[in-house]
Scaffold this motif. Sequence first.
Motif, PDB file in Angstrom:
ATOM      1  N   ALA A 215       0.875  -1.171   0.000  1.00  0.00           N
ATOM      2  CA  ALA A 215       0.000   0.000   0.000  1.00  0.00           C
ATOM      3  C   ALA A 215       0.912   1.220   0.000  1.00  0.00           C
ATOM      4  O   ALA A 215       1.835   1.316   0.817  1.00  0.00           O
ATOM      5  CB  ALA A 215      -0.885  -0.019   1.230  1.00  0.00           C
ATOM      6  N   LEU A 216       0.650   2.144  -0.918  1.00  0.00           N
ATOM      7  CA  LEU A 216       1.508   3.331  -1.040  1.00  0.00           C
ATOM      8  C   LEU A 216       0.755   4.576  -0.611  1.00  0.00           C
ATOM      9  O   LEU A 216      -0.469   4.666  -0.785  1.00  0.00           O
ATOM     10  CB  LEU A 216       1.957   3.510  -2.495  1.00  0.00           C
ATOM     11  N   GLU A 217       1.512   5.539  -0.046  1.00  0.00           N
ATOM     12  CA  GLU A 217       0.942   6.862   0.225  1.00  0.00           C
ATOM     13  C   GLU A 217       0.536   7.440  -1.130  1.00  0.00           C
ATOM     14  O   GLU A 217       1.276   7.305  -2.108  1.00  0.00           O
ATOM     15  CB  GLU A 217       2.002   7.778   0.855  1.00  0.00           C
ATOM     16  N   ASP A 218      -0.627   8.092  -1.175  1.00  0.00           N
ATOM     17  CA  ASP A 218      -1.082   8.636  -2.463  1.00  0.00           C
ATOM     18  C   ASP A 218      -0.502  10.021  -2.666  1.00  0.00           C
ATOM     19  O   ASP A 218      -1.144  11.036  -2.358  1.00  0.00           O
ATOM     20  CB  ASP A 218      -2.611   8.660  -2.511  1.00  0.00           C
ATOM     21  N   LYS A 219       0.730  10.040  -3.142  1.00  0.00           N
ATOM     22  CA  LYS A 219       1.341  11.330  -3.427  1.00  0.00           C
ATOM     23  C   LYS A 219       2.187  11.218  -4.689  1.00  0.00           C
ATOM     24  O   LYS A 219       2.632  10.111  -5.050  1.00  0.00           O
ATOM     25  CB  LYS A 219       2.161  11.835  -2.239  1.00  0.00           C
ATOM     26  N   PRO A 220       2.409  12.354  -5.359  1.00  0.00           N
ATOM     27  CA  PRO A 220       3.152  12.301  -6.626  1.00  0.00           C
ATOM     28  C   PRO A 220       4.512  11.641  -6.445  1.00  0.00           C
ATOM     29  O   PRO A 220       5.209  11.904  -5.459  1.00  0.00           O
ATOM     30  CB  PRO A 220       3.302  13.774  -7.031  1.00  0.00           C
ATOM     31  N   GLY A 221       4.854  10.777  -7.367  1.00  0.00           N
ATOM     32  CA  GLY A 221       6.183  10.162  -7.365  1.00  0.00           C
ATOM     33  C   GLY A 221       6.314   8.929  -6.503  1.00  0.00           C
ATOM     34  O   GLY A 221       7.380   8.304  -6.474  1.00  0.00           O
ATOM     35  N   ALA A 222       5.243   8.541  -5.774  1.00  0.00           N
ATOM     36  CA  ALA A 222       5.345   7.385  -4.871  1.00  0.00           C
ATOM     37  C   ALA A 222       5.699   6.113  -5.656  1.00  0.00           C
ATOM     38  O   ALA A 222       6.641   5.387  -5.303  1.00  0.00           O
ATOM     39  CB  ALA A 222       4.040   7.206  -4.110  1.00  0.00           C
ATOM     40  N   LEU A 223       4.938   5.893  -6.693  1.00  0.00           N
ATOM     41  CA  LEU A 223       5.162   4.687  -7.478  1.00  0.00           C
ATOM     42  C   LEU A 223       6.545   4.712  -8.140  1.00  0.00           C
ATOM     43  O   LEU A 223       7.232   3.681  -8.220  1.00  0.00           O
ATOM     44  CB  LEU A 223       4.059   4.603  -8.549  1.00  0.00           C
ATOM     45  N   ALA A 224       6.950   5.898  -8.563  1.00  0.00           N
ATOM     46  CA  ALA A 224       8.260   6.040  -9.208  1.00  0.00           C
ATOM     47  C   ALA A 224       9.366   5.649  -8.232  1.00  0.00           C
ATOM     48  O   ALA A 224      10.363   5.017  -8.614  1.00  0.00           O
ATOM     49  CB  ALA A 224       8.445   7.482  -9.683  1.00  0.00           C
ATOM     50  N   LYS A 225       9.178   6.022  -6.938  1.00  0.00           N
ATOM     51  CA  LYS A 225      10.214   5.681  -5.938  1.00  0.00           C
ATOM     52  C   LYS A 225      10.334   4.161  -5.794  1.00  0.00           C
ATOM     53  O   LYS A 225      11.436   3.622  -5.691  1.00  0.00           O
ATOM     54  CB  LYS A 225       9.859   6.302  -4.588  1.00  0.00           C
TER      55      LYS A 225
ATOM     56  N   ARG B 296      -0.209  -3.378 -11.201  1.00  0.00           N
ATOM     57  CA  ARG B 296      -1.602  -2.925 -11.178  1.00  0.00           C
ATOM     58  C   ARG B 296      -1.820  -2.071  -9.924  1.00  0.00           C
ATOM     59  O   ARG B 296      -1.373  -2.438  -8.848  1.00  0.00           O
ATOM     60  CB  ARG B 296      -2.530  -4.140 -11.133  1.00  0.00           C
ATOM     61  N   GLN B 297      -2.459  -0.927 -10.125  1.00  0.00           N
ATOM     62  CA  GLN B 297      -2.834  -0.122  -8.956  1.00  0.00           C
ATOM     63  C   GLN B 297      -4.345  -0.145  -8.842  1.00  0.00           C
ATOM     64  O   GLN B 297      -5.061   0.012  -9.835  1.00  0.00           O
ATOM     65  CB  GLN B 297      -2.336   1.308  -9.113  1.00  0.00           C
ATOM     66  N   TYR B 298      -4.844  -0.367  -7.615  1.00  0.00           N
ATOM     67  CA  TYR B 298      -6.288  -0.457  -7.393  1.00  0.00           C
ATOM     68  C   TYR B 298      -6.825   0.892  -6.931  1.00  0.00           C
ATOM     69  O   TYR B 298      -6.064   1.773  -6.495  1.00  0.00           O
ATOM     70  CB  TYR B 298      -6.590  -1.514  -6.322  1.00  0.00           C
TER      71      TYR B 298
ATOM     72  N   HIS C  82      -4.514   5.541   0.993  1.00  0.00           N
ATOM     73  CA  HIS C  82      -3.497   4.620   0.449  1.00  0.00           C
ATOM     74  C   HIS C  82      -3.937   3.993  -0.865  1.00  0.00           C
ATOM     75  O   HIS C  82      -5.128   3.762  -1.085  1.00  0.00           O
ATOM     76  CB  HIS C  82      -3.191   3.508   1.456  1.00  0.00           C
ATOM     77  N   ALA C  83      -2.944   3.688  -1.701  1.00  0.00           N
ATOM     78  CA  ALA C  83      -3.205   3.047  -2.990  1.00  0.00           C
ATOM     79  C   ALA C  83      -2.637   1.630  -2.952  1.00  0.00           C
ATOM     80  O   ALA C  83      -1.421   1.454  -2.826  1.00  0.00           O
ATOM     81  CB  ALA C  83      -2.540   3.832  -4.104  1.00  0.00           C
ATOM     82  N   PRO C  84      -3.519   0.634  -3.037  1.00  0.00           N
ATOM     83  CA  PRO C  84      -2.992  -0.742  -3.110  1.00  0.00           C
ATOM     84  C   PRO C  84      -2.341  -0.978  -4.476  1.00  0.00           C
ATOM     85  O   PRO C  84      -2.945  -0.675  -5.503  1.00  0.00           O
ATOM     86  CB  PRO C  84      -4.239  -1.618  -2.961  1.00  0.00           C
TER      87      PRO C  84
END
Length: 428
Positions: free
Chosen positions: A354-364, A380-382, A388-390
């Motif tokens: 689960a990621l914090e929903d902020k710019p660049g999170a997935l990139a990190k 896949r992001q749900y 939070h983004a699963p």
Amino acid sequence: MSTPLRIGIAGLGTVGIGVVKILRQKSALLEARTGRKLELTAISARSKSKDRGVPLSGYAWEDDPVALARRGDVDVFVELMGGEDGPAKAATEAALDTGKDVVTANKAMLAVNGQALAARAEAAARVVRFEAAVAGGIPVVKALTEGLAGNDITRVLGVMNGSCNYILTRMEDAGLTYQEVFDEANALGYLEADPELDVGGIDAGHKLALLASIAFGTQVNFAGVELEGIGAVSIDDIRRAGDMGYRIKLLGVAQMTGRGLEQRMTPCLVPKSSPMGQLTGGTNMVVLEGDQVEQVVLRGPGAGEGPTASAVLSDIIDIARGTRLTTYGQPAHTLVPATPARSATPAPYYLRMALEDKPGALAKIATVLGEAGISIDRMRQYTHEGPHAPVLIVTHKTTRSALDEALAAMGGTGVMAGEPVALRIENL
Ligand code: NDP
Ligand code: HSE
């Protein structure tokens, strides 16, 4: 006229009574197939007075299984009590020392003490056979020891604990948590008296260690099995893995690598469309791979009175026919010590986080994986759950050490909510 084969059974529970019933009900068939009468002479259990639903007064009774094993009117000692050591081991040793062959369904005893027992049998020119100890009614020990004896075995895989497969299947079908299904299975009596043997992967690990010994000509090495049970498998992972085309199984894998013998019994993802992915409920499946045969898939009941007794009978029948096979498929003194592989063969992994929903999170996260040399296959992001983004990631093949390095680094990115889940994906 051949002499009868005289049988003594210690342990009259689920399996023992199943064996007694077959000996009573199929005596003509068994005699036709072996050319000898199979004669049950003596029995032992803890309670003599317990009603076991079968007339037992015609057989000699011993309170002590060691005394049963030593009796002069027993040619084959059938050990169906269970337990790593204690009476099972003492009675097995007594039987071998007094010239009896032994048939057992006891994977715990053989996985831990099997090498010493096989050597003892060999010294006494006796046999110890254990078809029923692995995957109940599936004749997998025979398949490896006899049917595939002309192959270099390359890999052995299997779902070998029906209770775990039942729990995982039921979680998926009913949408229940692990704890809910565990409680249900326990109440229904599906689990061992010590449920940790099942859900902790220990029982299945014992079975894998036995097959690995036959497959690779190594001394049985249960301590070398990497063990992880199913207690941490969540309904979320069952659902998300399903979205990516996988099912979670408690999967055993044994293979000989250039780094040593790899033996793992861990929750893994397998493709839903594979035979293993289609396996539901308490059924077992073992896949044997050899250089000549390529792949053989065996599927069937891994436990229960009839199936397990059927396997015990197959060993008794061998002995009656004079088919004398070594315990682990070759003489005990030729089995070599197994050097455990320090690391597992590279594999793709499933990651859920689960990621914090902020710019660049997935990139990190992608950067951390890239820096560890791990390539992303699918992602896949749900829809967000609160803040939070699963996110699911399926990686290309990587080593566990590279993955551990990446998982540790993810903690320092400041974008993770909670701990990530990482599960191996096994190619079938
Ligand atoms: P049970 O618990 O049903 O039966 C065990 C039997 O052993 C009982 O009859 C018990 O006596 C007897 N027993 C226990 N301790 C002693 C002792 N000290 N002296 C004499 N008798 C003793 O076990 P199962 O039949 O289920 O299992 C037997 C073996 O088969 C185990 O090794 C198990 O792992 C293996 N196995 C079982 C399978 C299954 O489906 N059940 C599948 C594959 C393998 P009493 O009845 O008087 O208490
Ligand atoms: N919105 C995020 C991103 C996804 O763009 O990386 C995960 O929070």
